[in-house]
Design an enzyme around this catalytic site. Structure first.
Site, PDB file in Angstrom:
ATOM      1  N   ALA A  10       0.796  -1.230   0.000  1.00 16.59           N
ATOM      2  CA  ALA A  10       0.000   0.000   0.000  1.00 16.59           C
ATOM      3  C   ALA A  10       0.825   1.275   0.000  1.00 16.59           C
ATOM      4  O   ALA A  10       0.310   2.347   0.310  1.00 16.59           O
ATOM      5  CB  ALA A  10      -0.942   0.002   1.208  1.00 16.59           C
ATOM      6  N   VAL A  64       5.696  -9.842   2.462  1.00 21.74           N
ATOM      7  CA  VAL A  64       4.521 -10.715   2.542  1.00 21.74           C
ATOM      8  C   VAL A  64       4.733 -12.072   1.875  1.00 21.74           C
ATOM      9  O   VAL A  64       3.864 -12.951   1.964  1.00 21.74           O
ATOM     10  CB  VAL A  64       3.269 -10.025   1.967  1.00 21.74           C
ATOM     11  CG1 VAL A  64       2.826  -8.889   2.878  1.00 21.74           C
ATOM     12  CG2 VAL A  64       3.512  -9.528   0.556  1.00 21.74           C
ATOM     13  N   ASN A  90      -3.117  -6.980  -1.961  1.00 22.32           N
ATOM     14  CA  ASN A  90      -2.826  -6.180  -3.154  1.00 22.32           C
ATOM     15  C   ASN A  90      -1.389  -6.297  -3.634  1.00 22.32           C
ATOM     16  O   ASN A  90      -1.094  -6.003  -4.798  1.00 22.32           O
ATOM     17  CB  ASN A  90      -3.147  -4.705  -2.855  1.00 22.32           C
ATOM     18  CG  ASN A  90      -2.597  -3.778  -3.911  1.00 22.32           C
ATOM     19  OD1 ASN A  90      -3.142  -3.650  -5.005  1.00 22.32           O
ATOM     20  ND2 ASN A  90      -1.494  -3.103  -3.605  1.00 22.32           N
ATOM     21  N   TYR A 155       3.407 -13.786 -14.273  1.00 27.51           N
ATOM     22  CA  TYR A 155       2.405 -12.881 -13.713  1.00 27.51           C
ATOM     23  C   TYR A 155       0.996 -13.426 -13.927  1.00 27.51           C
ATOM     24  O   TYR A 155       0.179 -13.467 -12.997  1.00 27.51           O
ATOM     25  CB  TYR A 155       2.553 -11.504 -14.357  1.00 27.51           C
ATOM     26  CG  TYR A 155       1.623 -10.450 -13.799  1.00 27.51           C
ATOM     27  CD1 TYR A 155       1.914  -9.797 -12.610  1.00 27.51           C
ATOM     28  CD2 TYR A 155       0.453 -10.095 -14.475  1.00 27.51           C
ATOM     29  CE1 TYR A 155       1.066  -8.831 -12.097  1.00 27.51           C
ATOM     30  CE2 TYR A 155      -0.403  -9.132 -13.970  1.00 27.51           C
ATOM     31  CZ  TYR A 155      -0.091  -8.500 -12.785  1.00 27.51           C
ATOM     32  OH  TYR A 155      -0.933  -7.543 -12.275  1.00 27.51           O
ATOM     33  N   ALA A 157       0.064 -16.514 -14.499  1.00 24.37           N
ATOM     34  CA  ALA A 157      -0.134 -17.722 -13.700  1.00 24.37           C
ATOM     35  C   ALA A 157      -0.410 -17.382 -12.244  1.00 24.37           C
ATOM     36  O   ALA A 157      -1.297 -17.963 -11.607  1.00 24.37           O
ATOM     37  CB  ALA A 157       1.095 -18.619 -13.814  1.00 24.37           C
ATOM     38  N   ILE A 188      -4.976  -0.077 -16.059  1.00 22.36           N
ATOM     39  CA  ILE A 188      -5.202   1.028 -15.136  1.00 22.36           C
ATOM     40  C   ILE A 188      -4.053   2.029 -15.259  1.00 22.36           C
ATOM     41  O   ILE A 188      -2.888   1.637 -15.374  1.00 22.36           O
ATOM     42  CB  ILE A 188      -5.284   0.518 -13.679  1.00 22.36           C
ATOM     43  CG1 ILE A 188      -6.338  -0.594 -13.550  1.00 22.36           C
ATOM     44  CG2 ILE A 188      -5.582   1.659 -12.721  1.00 22.36           C
ATOM     45  CD1 ILE A 188      -7.752  -0.170 -13.874  1.00 22.36           C
TER      46      ILE A 188
END
Length: 241
Positions: A10, A64, A90, A155, A157, A188
């Protein structure tokens, strides 16, 4: 007590936009950053922008892709805010290249961050939500995971795997008051697309019926809805944006 949302990756881009959108709706925000550099060059600013909405916000450094590190971060967030009501998975990276020339490192790095992190975070946060008997998990996939994309074997997969995990866990945990859904952003307007050649961007826009790129806000608004009480009967959904 105010609800708390934990958003991975984030510090910038779509993740930062999601954090601010949820903050504007009254969520306290746990901003995840991968390292100290990301915290100082985006995470701190995201948290400050969230606090401008009158909520509490704090940065938590965590890779993460590391199972044990995720467990420690979830514990720290729970201790800091008392609750975790929404988890937005995310975090994501790209290391593009044609499969014939893709290295094992390129494949492993992308799948660790984009795919395994969803398992890591969901595994630990779901325990908190089960005890609360409430919660919302929203995973950020991609249209690349639905249709594939040349040069993005790793990416695509990883993002297809996120959809599978979303649908599977949604069946396991719904009876505990927790829903699991995903969004699949298309093209985006972010720093990533800003670096593309003008001809490539024009080609992308030509493939979109609306004739324009989406915005991070478009994604954030969808995440807010899926995290809300209004979406309480939506479960296992993958929403292309």
């Amino acid at each position: 007590m105010a609800k708390t949302a934990l958003i991975t990756g984030a510090s910038q881009g779509i993740g930062a936009c999601i954090a601010k959108r949820l903050a504007s709706d009254g969520y306290n925000i746990a901003v995840n950053c991968r390292g100290e550099a990301e915290k100082e060059n985006g995470g701190v600013q995201t948290a400050e922008a969230c606090r401008a909405f009158g909520v509490e916000a704090e940065c938590f450094i965590c890779d993460v892709s590391d199972f044990a590190a995720c467990e420690a971060m979830v514990k720290a967030v729970k201790e800091r805010f008392g609750t975790i009501d929404a988890l937005v998975n995310n975090a994501g990276i790209t290391k593009d290249g044609l499969l014939a020339r893709m290295s094992e490192e390129q494949f492993d790095a992308v799948t660790r961050v984009n795919y395994k992190s969803v398992f890591n975070m969901t595994r630990h946060v779901s325990g908190v939500m089960i005890k609360q008997r409430s919660g919302r998990i929203v995973n950020v996939s991609s249209v690349a995971g639905l249709y594939g994309n040349a040069g993005q074997f790793n990416y695509s997969a990883s993002k297809a795997g996120v959809v599978g995990m979303t649908k599977s866990f949604a069946r396991e945990i719904a009876a505990r008051g927790v829903t699991v859904n995903a969004v699949a952003p298309g093209f985006i307007a972010t720093d990533m697309t800003a670096d593309l050649p003008e001809a490539a961007v024009s080609s992308l826009i030509a493939s979109i019926p609306k004739g324009s790129l989406g915005s991070p806000e478009d994604v954030a608004n969808a995440v807010l809805y899926l995290a809300s009480d209004e979406a309480s009967f939506l479960n296992g959904v993958n929403l292309p944006i």
